[in-house]
Design a protein around this motif. Structure first.
Motif, PDB file in Angstrom:
ATOM      1  N   GLN A 151      29.624 -86.862  12.287  1.00 56.81           N
ATOM      2  CA  GLN A 151      29.612 -86.440  10.860  1.00 56.81           C
ATOM      3  C   GLN A 151      28.505 -87.337  10.261  1.00 56.81           C
ATOM      4  O   GLN A 151      27.447 -86.914   9.454  1.00 56.81           O
ATOM      5  N   ARG A 158      21.582 -83.030   7.152  1.00 55.61           N
ATOM      6  CA  ARG A 158      21.548 -82.504   5.666  1.00 55.61           C
ATOM      7  C   ARG A 158      20.604 -83.027   4.819  1.00 55.61           C
ATOM      8  O   ARG A 158      19.959 -82.382   3.919  1.00 55.61           O
ATOM      9  N   THR A 186      22.888 -73.923   5.454  1.00 56.56           N
ATOM     10  CA  THR A 186      24.398 -73.787   5.235  1.00 56.56           C
ATOM     11  C   THR A 186      25.088 -73.497   6.588  1.00 56.56           C
ATOM     12  O   THR A 186      25.818 -74.248   7.140  1.00 56.56           O
ATOM     13  N   ASN A 187      25.022 -72.155   6.938  1.00 57.02           N
ATOM     14  CA  ASN A 187      25.610 -71.728   7.901  1.00 57.02           C
ATOM     15  C   ASN A 187      25.434 -72.262   9.487  1.00 57.02           C
ATOM     16  O   ASN A 187      26.155 -72.724   9.974  1.00 57.02           O
ATOM     17  N   ASP A 190      26.393 -76.090   9.529  1.00 56.81           N
ATOM     18  CA  ASP A 190      27.870 -76.236   9.785  1.00 56.81           C
ATOM     19  C   ASP A 190      28.269 -75.953  11.335  1.00 56.81           C
ATOM     20  O   ASP A 190      29.044 -76.494  11.967  1.00 56.81           O
ATOM     21  N   ASN A 191      27.469 -74.817  11.793  1.00 59.08           N
ATOM     22  CA  ASN A 191      27.491 -74.489  13.218  1.00 59.08           C
ATOM     23  C   ASN A 191      27.059 -75.700  14.240  1.00 59.08           C
ATOM     24  O   ASN A 191      27.830 -76.032  15.078  1.00 59.08           O
ATOM     25  N   SER A 193      27.390 -78.753  13.225  1.00 53.44           N
ATOM     26  CA  SER A 193      28.467 -79.778  13.292  1.00 53.44           C
ATOM     27  C   SER A 193      29.633 -79.478  13.886  1.00 53.44           C
ATOM     28  O   SER A 193      30.049 -80.320  14.798  1.00 53.44           O
ATOM     29  N   GLN A 194      29.936 -78.263  13.844  1.00 52.85           N
ATOM     30  CA  GLN A 194      31.232 -77.706  14.845  1.00 52.85           C
ATOM     31  C   GLN A 194      30.945 -77.823  16.387  1.00 52.85           C
ATOM     32  O   GLN A 194      31.439 -78.130  17.182  1.00 52.85           O
TER      33      GLN A 194
END
Length: 643
Positions: A151, A158, A186-187, A190-191, A193-194
């Motif tokens: 994180q 970011r 954004t997308n 986020d991807n 991060s996952q």
């Protein structure tokens, strides 16, 4: 702001985008993991905790094998007569011709006549339970710490992307759909991060488990370990073959996601325009086509990569069968104990499971790296030129603007402004008129340094704007655009956006002179009225008045009005013109206008065509000259005269 550069256009523009290059998996994955270098100490602790957790886990089957031996030896011992030794029992069995049973006993420690030692069995089971509990605790600590590290890494990514967006030139945003850029920040993030959350922890545990289990298997039975290792190269071959076919599909999936987001964003931005021109069916068809493309890419990527898991399970089951057969034969000959075979079967499951997990994570990793490459492309984009060091500044601001042989073009092969020179004296109102595409908005964009000049220079109070920092330059300029941009918040917040430290009295004064106060007083919450980022709960004219009040509050030395009164009704326009006339007394103003009635009192009117100034003078002088301005004026008012 209306954009004249490449990529500008209406809501339906930019539907076709160039295909992205193939994913360069290795370097991109290495670069993504390299962003965690600052977390080296934390990662070292994560690895240490993982080693301890896996070590305790892999000891479990060996301990449970002891428990199995205790039970099995107790059952066999009860079947033998008491009072003899194990060797006597074995010799007696051989004398009876029962060599199979004798061989089985020779691989164990049996007390003839004794049953199961439940005290010892309980101690072994408690030891196994303690090992698994400690393993879970260390595994939880490892997962929590790794999640924190991931994180923090994504937070920095970011933050870096946010700063990068502020350093990108306006030309970059002209060439890319806003929705596509938003999808990257954004997308795609986020991807990433996952992906890091799912793959790093599982990959670390799986790799450590493979090493630990392989070590225990070699210590338990080198022969059975060799049988289990046959699955490794077979698994690698299968995974590699499938990964090669799924990799380009993931690239296509995320590219299609960005394109679809761009189409949706521009369609909703121009929703009214779509309805006015009856383009709903066309928009729906394009959406269906793009959505279908995304479906095919996503389905192909997930289907192909999804084959990995069942393939690995099939290989694991074959290995399991082979180990069970060979292990059973070795138990029957006394070469191994039943507990060791049981432990080895558990190890074989533990060995194939992390291999299966590693293989199944390949599709997640490819998807994440595909997104990472899209983000890296944004981070690697060419930035605007850095501010000069040391920078110059205006010591005595008056608002004198000079264009000195300025040349500019959006593309090298299509010159727009060539060798333009003009001077706007302090306190002057300079109006810029001309047909669409003549370069009017480009002229003020160059003053703001939204684009860099190809030649010449622009001077503000004798200082070359290219030698000033952008922040210093723009802090001296107030700008009201044809496109009114409001932000989510109160009316007060929107007016004070240009000067956050303004007092309440100054905000009210700016609102009064721009006639915002007139309609705000009629609102139930007054200046505390919340408006959304599109300003949909106030009229177009009211939005424009708020942006004018924002510029007034900033008290700039140079004022730029790009069709600032285009959405204001005729009566309000007269009032705003009177207010602006008073405010322009101490500052230079550039006014871009299509309605020539609004610039009759300008001190200087510039008539532009094809990037050049073809006429300049006052309203009366230009009319008397009977040139381009007079033609524009007559064309604008001829219809009203005829009617």
């Amino acid at each position: 702001m209306p954009r004249r550069g490449p990529g500008g256009g209406g809501p339906m523009a930019g539907m076709g985008m160039p295909a992205e290059k193939s994913l360069n998996f290795g370097p991109s994955a290495k670069r993504l993991l390299g962003r965690m270098r600052s977390e080296r100490m934390g990662l070292a602790v994560v690895v240490t905790l993982g080693i301890i957790s896996v070590l305790l886990t892999v000891l479990g089957p060996r301990i449970l094998g002891w428990a199995t031996n205790i039970i099995f030896e107790g059952i066999l011992g009860r079947q033998l007569p008491a009072g003899i030794t194990q060797q006597q029992a074995i010799d007696g069995l051989r004398a009876q011709g029962n060599d199979s049973f004798a061989n089985l006993l020779s691989g164990m420690t049996v007390i003839p006549g004794a049953g199961v030692d439940f005290t010892r069995l309980g101690q072994v089971l408690l030891l196994a339970l303690g090992l698994y509990l400690l393993s879970s605790v260390f595994g939880w600590l490892q997962g929590r710490l790794l999640n924190t590290i991931v994180q923090r890494t994504i937070y920095r990514l970011r933050e870096e992307v946010e700063h990068k967006l502020h350093r990108l030139p306006l030309s970059y945003l002209d060439r890319h759909q806003r929705g596509e850029v938003l999808s990257r920040v954004t997308n795609d993030i986020d991807n990433i991060s996952q992906t890091l959350q799912q793959t790093l922890s599982q990959s670390l545990v799986s790799l450590l488990t493979v090493v630990g289990v392989l070590t225990m298997m070699l210590l338990t039975s080198p022969l059975l370990a060799l049988v289990a290792l046959v699955a490794v190269p077979l698994s690698l071959v299968v995974t590699t073959m499938i990964a090669k076919r799924s990799q380009p599909r993931f690239v296509a999936q995320w590219r299609a996601t960005g394109e679809l987001n761009g189409q949706i964003e521009e369609t909703f931005t121009g929703h009214s325009l779509v309805k006015v021109f009856g383009q709903q069916p066309a928009v729906e068809r394009r959406f269906v086509d793009k959505n279908d493309e995304l479906f095919r890419a996503s389905f192909g990527a997930q289907f192909v990569s999804g084959i990995i898991m069942p393939s690995m399970m099939f290989i694991g089951n074959l290995t399991y069968v082979a180990i069970a057969v060979v292990g059973g034969l070795r138990v029957s000959t006394g070469s191994m104990s039943l507990g060791d075979v049981q432990a080895f079967i558990q190890y074989s499951r533990m060995f194939t499971q992390p291999l299966t997990q590693l293989a199944s994570m390949a599709n997640v990793l490819q998807s994440g790296v595909a997104s990472a490459e899209r983000v890296f492309e944004l981070l690697d984009a060419e930035e605007q030129s850095p501010d000069p060091e040391p920078a110059q500044t205006v010591r005595d601001p008056h608002g004198r603007v000079e264009f000195d042989h300025v040349s500019f073009s959006y593309t090298r092969d299509k010159p727009l402004i060539t060798d333009l020179s003009l001077v706007a004296s302090p306190g002057q109102t300079v109006a810029i008129v001309g047909p669409t595409g003549a370069g009017k908005t480009t002229l003020v964009n160059l003053i703001m340094r939204f684009y860099e000049l190809d030649g010449g220079r622009i001077l503000l109070d004798g200082v070359d704007t290219a030698q000033m920092t952008r922040e210093d330059l723009r802090s001296r300029i107030g700008m009201v655009l044809q496109d009114t941009w409001l932000f989510g918040g109160t009316i007060r917040d929107n007016i004070a956006y240009g000067r956050p430290d303004a007092t309440e009295a100054e905000i009210h004064r700016a609102a009064e002179v721009s006639y915002v106060d007139r309609f705000v007083q009629a609102l139930p919450d007054g200046y505390d009225t919340l408006i959304d980022d599109e300003g949909s709960n106030v009229s177009a004219g009211e939005k424009q008045l708020i942006t004018i009040a924002r510029a007034f509050l900033a008290q700039p030395s140079l004022l730029i009005l790009d069709e600032a009164t285009s959405s204001v009704d005729t009566r309000t326009e007269v009032l705003v013109q009177q207010a602006m006339a008073a405010l322009r007394a101490e500052r230079t103003s550039f006014v871009i206008a299509h309605r020539l009635s609004t610039i009759r009192d300008a001190d200087l009117i510039l008539v532009m065509e094809d990037g050049s100034i073809v006429e300049q003078g006052t309203h009366d002088e230009l009319l008397a000259a009977g040139g381009a301005y007079a033609a524009l004026y007559q064309s604008q008012f001829a219809g009203a005269t005829t009617d």
